[in-house]
Motif scaffolding. Structure first.
Motif, PDB file in Angstrom:
ATOM      1  N   LEU A 171       0.658  -1.189   0.012  1.00 58.32           N
ATOM      2  CA  LEU A 171      -0.045  -0.066  -0.089  1.00 58.32           C
ATOM      3  C   LEU A 171       0.763   1.337  -0.088  1.00 58.32           C
ATOM      4  CD1 LEU A 171      -3.075   0.187   0.054  1.00 58.32           C
ATOM      5  CD2 LEU A 171      -3.225   0.529   2.436  1.00 58.32           C
ATOM      6  N   LEU A 172       0.569   2.118  -0.662  1.00 61.70           N
ATOM      7  CA  LEU A 172       0.975   3.539  -0.774  1.00 61.70           C
ATOM      8  C   LEU A 172       0.035   4.623  -0.465  1.00 61.70           C
ATOM      9  CD1 LEU A 172       2.883   3.353  -4.115  1.00 61.70           C
ATOM     10  CD2 LEU A 172       4.023   3.138  -2.029  1.00 61.70           C
ATOM     11  N   PRO A 173       0.495   5.788  -0.070  1.00 62.15           N
ATOM     12  CA  PRO A 173      -0.636   6.856   0.355  1.00 62.15           C
ATOM     13  C   PRO A 173      -1.101   7.289  -1.008  1.00 62.15           C
ATOM     14  CG  PRO A 173       1.693   7.718   0.657  1.00 62.15           C
ATOM     15  CD  PRO A 173       1.936   6.201   0.268  1.00 62.15           C
ATOM     16  N   SER A 174      -2.270   7.873  -0.831  1.00 65.76           N
ATOM     17  CA  SER A 174      -3.111   8.524  -1.885  1.00 65.76           C
ATOM     18  C   SER A 174      -3.541   9.855  -1.322  1.00 65.76           C
ATOM     19  CB  SER A 174      -3.915   7.705  -2.620  1.00 65.76           C
ATOM     20  OG  SER A 174      -4.925   8.331  -3.486  1.00 65.76           O
ATOM     21  N   ARG A 175      -3.702  10.833  -2.181  1.00 65.06           N
ATOM     22  CA  ARG A 175      -4.560  12.075  -2.174  1.00 65.06           C
ATOM     23  C   ARG A 175      -6.036  12.016  -2.527  1.00 65.06           C
ATOM     24  NH1 ARG A 175      -1.850  16.811  -0.494  1.00 65.06           N
ATOM     25  NH2 ARG A 175       0.314  16.220  -0.165  1.00 65.06           N
ATOM     26  N   VAL A 176      -6.201  10.935  -3.481  1.00 65.19           N
ATOM     27  CA  VAL A 176      -7.385  11.104  -4.238  1.00 65.19           C
ATOM     28  C   VAL A 176      -8.435  10.281  -3.366  1.00 65.19           C
ATOM     29  CG1 VAL A 176      -8.467  10.281  -6.403  1.00 65.19           C
ATOM     30  CG2 VAL A 176      -6.070  10.945  -6.380  1.00 65.19           C
ATOM     31  N   PRO A 177      -9.563  10.819  -3.115  1.00 68.70           N
ATOM     32  CA  PRO A 177     -10.517  10.067  -2.293  1.00 68.70           C
ATOM     33  C   PRO A 177     -10.774   8.719  -2.964  1.00 68.70           C
ATOM     34  CG  PRO A 177     -11.299  12.363  -2.931  1.00 68.70           C
ATOM     35  CD  PRO A 177     -10.134  12.302  -3.441  1.00 68.70           C
ATOM     36  N   GLY A 178     -11.146   7.865  -2.356  1.00 72.21           N
ATOM     37  CA  GLY A 178     -11.502   6.435  -2.778  1.00 72.21           C
ATOM     38  C   GLY A 178     -10.238   5.684  -3.512  1.00 72.21           C
TER      39      GLY A 178
ATOM     40  N   GLN B 150      -9.701  20.386 -10.294  1.00 71.70           N
ATOM     41  CA  GLN B 150      -9.977  19.484  -9.423  1.00 71.70           C
ATOM     42  C   GLN B 150      -8.697  18.800  -8.819  1.00 71.70           C
ATOM     43  OE1 GLN B 150     -14.901  18.473 -10.165  1.00 71.70           O
ATOM     44  NE2 GLN B 150     -13.222  17.108 -10.940  1.00 71.70           N
ATOM     45  N   ALA B 151      -7.798  18.169  -9.884  1.00 69.92           N
ATOM     46  CA  ALA B 151      -6.762  17.576  -9.744  1.00 69.92           C
ATOM     47  C   ALA B 151      -5.922  18.284  -8.791  1.00 69.92           C
ATOM     48  CB  ALA B 151      -6.096  16.972 -10.725  1.00 69.92           C
ATOM     49  N   ALA B 152      -5.671  19.677  -9.384  1.00 71.22           N
ATOM     50  CA  ALA B 152      -4.868  20.758  -8.535  1.00 71.22           C
ATOM     51  C   ALA B 152      -5.356  20.807  -7.006  1.00 71.22           C
ATOM     52  CB  ALA B 152      -4.598  22.005  -9.190  1.00 71.22           C
ATOM     53  N   GLU B 153      -6.840  21.000  -6.846  1.00 70.29           N
ATOM     54  CA  GLU B 153      -7.273  21.266  -5.806  1.00 70.29           C
ATOM     55  C   GLU B 153      -6.885  20.006  -4.815  1.00 70.29           C
ATOM     56  OE1 GLU B 153     -11.513  22.004  -7.009  1.00 70.29           O
ATOM     57  OE2 GLU B 153     -10.819  24.016  -7.670  1.00 70.29           O
ATOM     58  N   GLN B 154      -7.197  18.867  -5.282  1.00 72.55           N
ATOM     59  CA  GLN B 154      -6.697  17.720  -4.354  1.00 72.55           C
ATOM     60  C   GLN B 154      -5.257  17.965  -3.733  1.00 72.55           C
ATOM     61  OE1 GLN B 154      -7.650  14.094  -6.294  1.00 72.55           O
ATOM     62  NE2 GLN B 154      -9.842  14.569  -6.283  1.00 72.55           N
ATOM     63  N   ILE B 155      -4.368  18.467  -4.800  1.00 75.04           N
ATOM     64  CA  ILE B 155      -2.903  18.441  -4.229  1.00 75.04           C
ATOM     65  C   ILE B 155      -2.951  19.553  -3.180  1.00 75.04           C
ATOM     66  CG2 ILE B 155      -0.594  19.324  -5.004  1.00 75.04           C
ATOM     67  CD1 ILE B 155      -1.289  17.915  -7.745  1.00 75.04           C
ATOM     68  N   LEU B 156      -3.651  20.729  -3.433  1.00 72.60           N
ATOM     69  CA  LEU B 156      -3.450  21.977  -2.520  1.00 72.60           C
ATOM     70  C   LEU B 156      -4.360  21.375  -1.167  1.00 72.60           C
ATOM     71  CD1 LEU B 156      -4.244  24.561  -5.147  1.00 72.60           C
ATOM     72  CD2 LEU B 156      -2.048  24.174  -4.133  1.00 72.60           C
ATOM     73  N   GLY B 157      -5.279  20.534  -1.401  1.00 76.34           N
ATOM     74  CA  GLY B 157      -6.024  20.312  -0.255  1.00 76.34           C
ATOM     75  C   GLY B 157      -7.036  21.134   0.137  1.00 76.34           C
ATOM     76  N   ILE B 158      -7.706  22.020  -0.917  1.00 71.53           N
ATOM     77  CA  ILE B 158      -8.774  22.683  -0.824  1.00 71.53           C
ATOM     78  C   ILE B 158      -9.900  22.345  -1.741  1.00 71.53           C
ATOM     79  CG2 ILE B 158      -7.425  24.831  -0.840  1.00 71.53           C
ATOM     80  CD1 ILE B 158      -7.732  25.463  -3.474  1.00 71.53           C
TER      81      ILE B 158
ATOM     82  N   ALA C 173      -1.955  13.754  -7.717  1.00 70.43           N
ATOM     83  CA  ALA C 173      -3.246  13.682  -7.467  1.00 70.43           C
ATOM     84  C   ALA C 173      -4.051  13.259  -8.883  1.00 70.43           C
ATOM     85  CB  ALA C 173      -3.971  14.557  -6.799  1.00 70.43           C
ATOM     86  N   PHE C 174      -5.125  12.892  -9.008  1.00 70.40           N
ATOM     87  CA  PHE C 174      -5.704  12.975 -10.528  1.00 70.40           C
ATOM     88  C   PHE C 174      -7.349  12.888 -10.058  1.00 70.40           C
ATOM     89  CE2 PHE C 174      -6.079   8.455  -9.071  1.00 70.40           C
ATOM     90  CZ  PHE C 174      -7.486   8.122  -9.543  1.00 70.40           C
ATOM     91  N   SER C 175      -7.913  13.419 -11.312  1.00 71.49           N
ATOM     92  CA  SER C 175      -9.478  13.563 -11.158  1.00 71.49           C
ATOM     93  C   SER C 175     -10.247  13.294 -12.324  1.00 71.49           C
ATOM     94  CB  SER C 175      -9.494  15.328 -10.757  1.00 71.49           C
ATOM     95  OG  SER C 175     -11.092  15.671 -10.874  1.00 71.49           O
ATOM     96  N   ALA C 176     -11.432  13.038 -12.429  1.00 74.04           N
ATOM     97  CA  ALA C 176     -12.152  12.667 -13.663  1.00 74.04           C
ATOM     98  C   ALA C 176     -13.408  13.456 -13.587  1.00 74.04           C
ATOM     99  CB  ALA C 176     -12.363  10.975 -13.580  1.00 74.04           C
ATOM    100  N   THR C 177     -13.696  13.722 -14.723  1.00 74.03           N
ATOM    101  CA  THR C 177     -15.079  14.429 -14.877  1.00 74.03           C
ATOM    102  C   THR C 177     -15.691  13.708 -16.317  1.00 74.03           C
ATOM    103  OG1 THR C 177     -14.162  16.123 -16.543  1.00 74.03           O
ATOM    104  CG2 THR C 177     -14.539  16.761 -14.391  1.00 74.03           C
ATOM    105  N   GLU C 178     -17.023  13.784 -16.203  1.00 73.84           N
ATOM    106  CA  GLU C 178     -17.655  13.209 -17.530  1.00 73.84           C
ATOM    107  C   GLU C 178     -17.894  14.243 -18.503  1.00 73.84           C
ATOM    108  OE1 GLU C 178     -18.722  10.183 -17.715  1.00 73.84           O
ATOM    109  OE2 GLU C 178     -19.720  10.084 -19.548  1.00 73.84           O
TER     110      GLU C 178
END
Ligand code: SF4
Lengths: 579, 116
Positions: A20-27, A244-252, A512-517
């Motif tokens: 296991l490695l740490p992650s900033r992405v929810p889920g 959104q990816a940047a926001e996850q990195i920044l924690g905002i 971090a990564f993020s996805a949108t539709e």
């Protein structure tokens, strides 16, 4: 710093056998496995929990760790993500290919070979993908030691070898890369007997702009200006994914009002695309009245975009931390009325298309993409939903205002009111009429009630089973209805509050990564910043990337002149595929 | 249908652009404009500009503000960054020129020691 859901995460980790490695992405469950077990670990995740390969990110970390990194990210049906990483040593840059076990990995691995010089051993197709013939061997543009400011001398090389079929009466038809229309470049090599296509091989990646290299070393703010311009028609989706990816990195997190404004913008983007596409699909069968009306309605929607954001492609709306434009009450009311009228006129257009028997007959049973093939290729978006795959990032990995049942609550007829005082219909008219006109409405009861997977409870995801051109048209028509209703509901209940959250440039290395539709399906952006606060690596996987191979797979068995129609029904993008 | 009916009654649905000029909406982000009375030469616009379209060059007597329209991507970051509200994005969108040099706008400022 980790957000990993503990108990289910253990299962995925155990399943993969990784560490296991740490992650900033929810889920996200992130593990590292030894190189030799990589294909097996990926296969176990795909077969074990029905995961879909969502992206693969290669990185050149030779300066820090002495090796390259490969990270395969999978979407797990229960709203989770799974990333399997491994290290590829710098002195023997090769890895066991995952493609023989997980076919969806085919293009990702060829791209890693072109861009990083990592050899996928056992990959069934080792021709170049992104880099074309005149690119010199041994030059890998995404390696850190490649300097993009020095021009690369082009070389003479053997031309690309297409797969060819031999036999009596088989003719090869080359089409493109230049086309008789203002469209992007792509080459299509058909093998046909008479009118019937036996095989189709597309050759794409003519529009390589080196965006992933260009953005390295840029600040997050400047990076957004580039991310927003990856694609013309999905600008906002790309911008929001990046933010959104940047926001996850920044924690905002974007404030609630900004989340709603983003969702309104994203639905407007879906509308102008789907409405225009419904019209454009008529071009494939020569039904020009439909084309003209689609284009007219699309233009009216784009004018709304312009009044709202100052740009017809919704550029400049999203910013890291929130949005740059507010939606004031007055304009919201005007937009609501305009949209209601456009929805009515789109209804007239669809009635006209669906009522034209010659048009529908050309679309039915044409360009069938079988569901199991779509699944194997990891297809997303309309193409997947029209082949019976029930996926939509808005519901499966909710973001912005699609999060946690918020949309379901907003869509509830009891609370949602239009600014003109009228109640909204209790649920958008999905899965109804469209299939009515003698077209067997198989679907999955796409209507609002059924789906309660995940948090976006009741978020309607129209699907159909046929997998043909008509199914893709009908899914779009249903999605247009959902989007119209969603925007009205979001406008009716705009939360007050700030538009943007403040932030300072990051000071630690983080990813971090993020996805949108997007209108074309799931966009996934993977972003890493370094301790200097600039971008270290950026990987864009647009919806077109997994979907293009599906277009080629849907063509055989059809007439050559039906290909433009099939292609239009997927409506993919060349530029965001290539970046 | 509305348009079909309209055109059947003899009215053309479309605008006769460019013969009939078309105005951009108020929110539109068009050509960058500088208000010379507000500019104090602090170069915030040049620092945020992602494409290097704006440059501000110090001179012995003041500064030179320069905009290259061919580089501008109309993001509006310069207008957001300007504390003096000297930079704004106008509604002008017909930016075709005959000479590449005409893409460049240049403004030379002489520093006024008394007010600065
Ligand atoms: S609008 Fe954007 S690109 Fe154009 S000058 Fe201003 S900051 Fe630069």
């Amino acid at each position: 710093m980790t957000d990993v859901v503990t108990s289910p995460a253990v299962d995925l980790q155990q399943l993969s056998g990784g560490e296991l490695l740490p992650s900033r992405v929810p889920g996200e469950t992130r593990v590292v496995v030894p190189l030799v077990t990589l294909p097996r670990a990926c296969q176990v995740i795909v077969d074990g929990v029905g995961a879909r390969l969502a992206t693969m990110v290669a990185q050149d970390e030779r300066a820090e760790t002495g090796s390259f990194t490969l990270a395969y990210t999978f979407a797990i049906p229960d709203r989770r993500w799974m990333t399997i990483e491994c290290q590829v040593p710098a002195d023997s840059p090769a890895f066991p290919s995952v493609t023989p076990l997980v076919p969806a990995a085919h293009w990702y691995e060829r791209e890693a070979r072109d861009m990083f010089g990592l050899e996928p051993e056992g990959h069934p197709d080792l021709r170049r993908l992104v880099m074309h013939d005149d690119w010199p061997a041994g030059v890998f543009p995404l390696r850190k030691d490649f300097d993009p400011s020095i021009p690369v001398p082009r070389v003479e090389a053997d031309p690309y070898r297409f797969h060819t079929l031999h036999g009596d009466g088989i003719v090869e038809i080359p089409v493109g890369p230049f086309h008789a229309g203002v469209i992007e470049p792509g080459h299509f090599r058909f093998a046909a007997v008479g009118e019937v296509v036996l095989a189709l091989e597309p050759r794409l990646f003519y529009t390589h702009r080196g965006i992933e290299k260009l953005i390295e070393g840029k600040s997050l703010d400047h990076g957004l200006q580039i991310a927003e311009r990856i694609c013309g028609v999905c600008s906002l989706s790309h911008a929001v994914t990046y933010c959104q990816a940047a926001e996850q990195i920044l924690g905002i997190e974007a404030p609630p009002r900004a989340a709603v404004i983003r969702s309104i913008g994203l639905e407007l983007e879906r509308l102008y695309n789907h409405v225009g596409d419904a019209g454009n699909m008529c071009a494939g069968v020569g039904f020009m009245v439909g084309v003209a009306h689609g284009a007219r309605l699309k233009d009216e929607l784009q004018r709304l975009n312009e009044q709202f954001t100052g740009n017809r492609f919704l550029r400049g709306l999203s910013a890291i931390g929130g949005v740059r434009r507010d939606l004031d009450v007055e304009f919201a009311a005007q937009m609501s009325l305009e949209l209601a009228r456009i929805a009515r006129e789109f209804g007239e257009l669809t009635a006209m298309i669906l009522g034209s028997e010659t048009t529908m007959e050309r679309m039915r049973r044409t360009g069938i993409l079988p569901g199991d093939l779509a699944r194997a290729l990891g297809v997303v978006g309309v193409g997947a939903r029209a082949s019976g795959i029930d996926l939509d990032t808005r519901r499966d990995h909710p973001y912005a205002a699609y999060r946690d049942g918020e949309t379901a609550r907003r869509r509830d007829g009891k609370t949602a009111r239009r600014p003109d005082g009228q109640n909204l219909p209790p649920s958008p008219a999905v899965g109804r009429g469209a299939g009515g006109e003698g077209y067997s409405a198989v679907g999955r009861g796409a209507g609002g009630e059924g789906h309660s997977a995940g948090g976006g409870e009741g978020f309607p995801v129209p699907t159909r089973e046929e997998g043909d051109v008509a199914a893709r048209l009908l899914v779009r028509i249903d999605e247009v209805a959902v989007s119209f209703a969603l925007i009205q509901a979001l406008i009716a209940e705009m939360p007050a509050g700030p538009l943007i959250a403040g932030w300072t440039p990051p000071t630690t290395d983080a990813a971090a990564f993020s996805a949108t539709e997007s209108p074309r399906g799931e966009n996934l952006h993977w972003l890493r910043v370094n301790a200097q606060g600039t971008i270290e690596r950026y990987r864009v996987r647009s919806a077109s990337f997994p979907n293009w191979p599906a277009v080629a797979a849907a063509a055989p068995g059809n007439m050559v002149p039906d290909f433009p129609l099939i292609n239009k029904s997927f409506e993919l993008c060349y530029a965001c595929l290539d970046r | 249908m509305r348009v079909l009916r309209q055109s059947m009654r003899g009215r053309v649905g479309a605008h006769d652009y460019p013969l009939e000029p078309e105005a951009a909406p108020a929110a539109f982000r068009g050509q960058v404009q500088l208000d010379p009375n507000r500019c104090r030469g602090d170069a915030a616009c040049a620092r945020v500009c992602p494409s290097g379209a704006i440059t501000v060059e110090e001179t012995s007597t003041g500064w030179i503000w320069q905009l290259d329209d061919s580089r501008c991507v109309f993001c509006g970051l310069c207008a957001d960054a300007c504390a003096n509200r000297a930079v704004s994005l106008s509604n002008a969108f017909e930016l075709a020129v005959r000479q590449p040099d005409d893409m460049v706008t240049r403004a030379e400022f002489i520093r006024n020691e008394e007010t600065d």
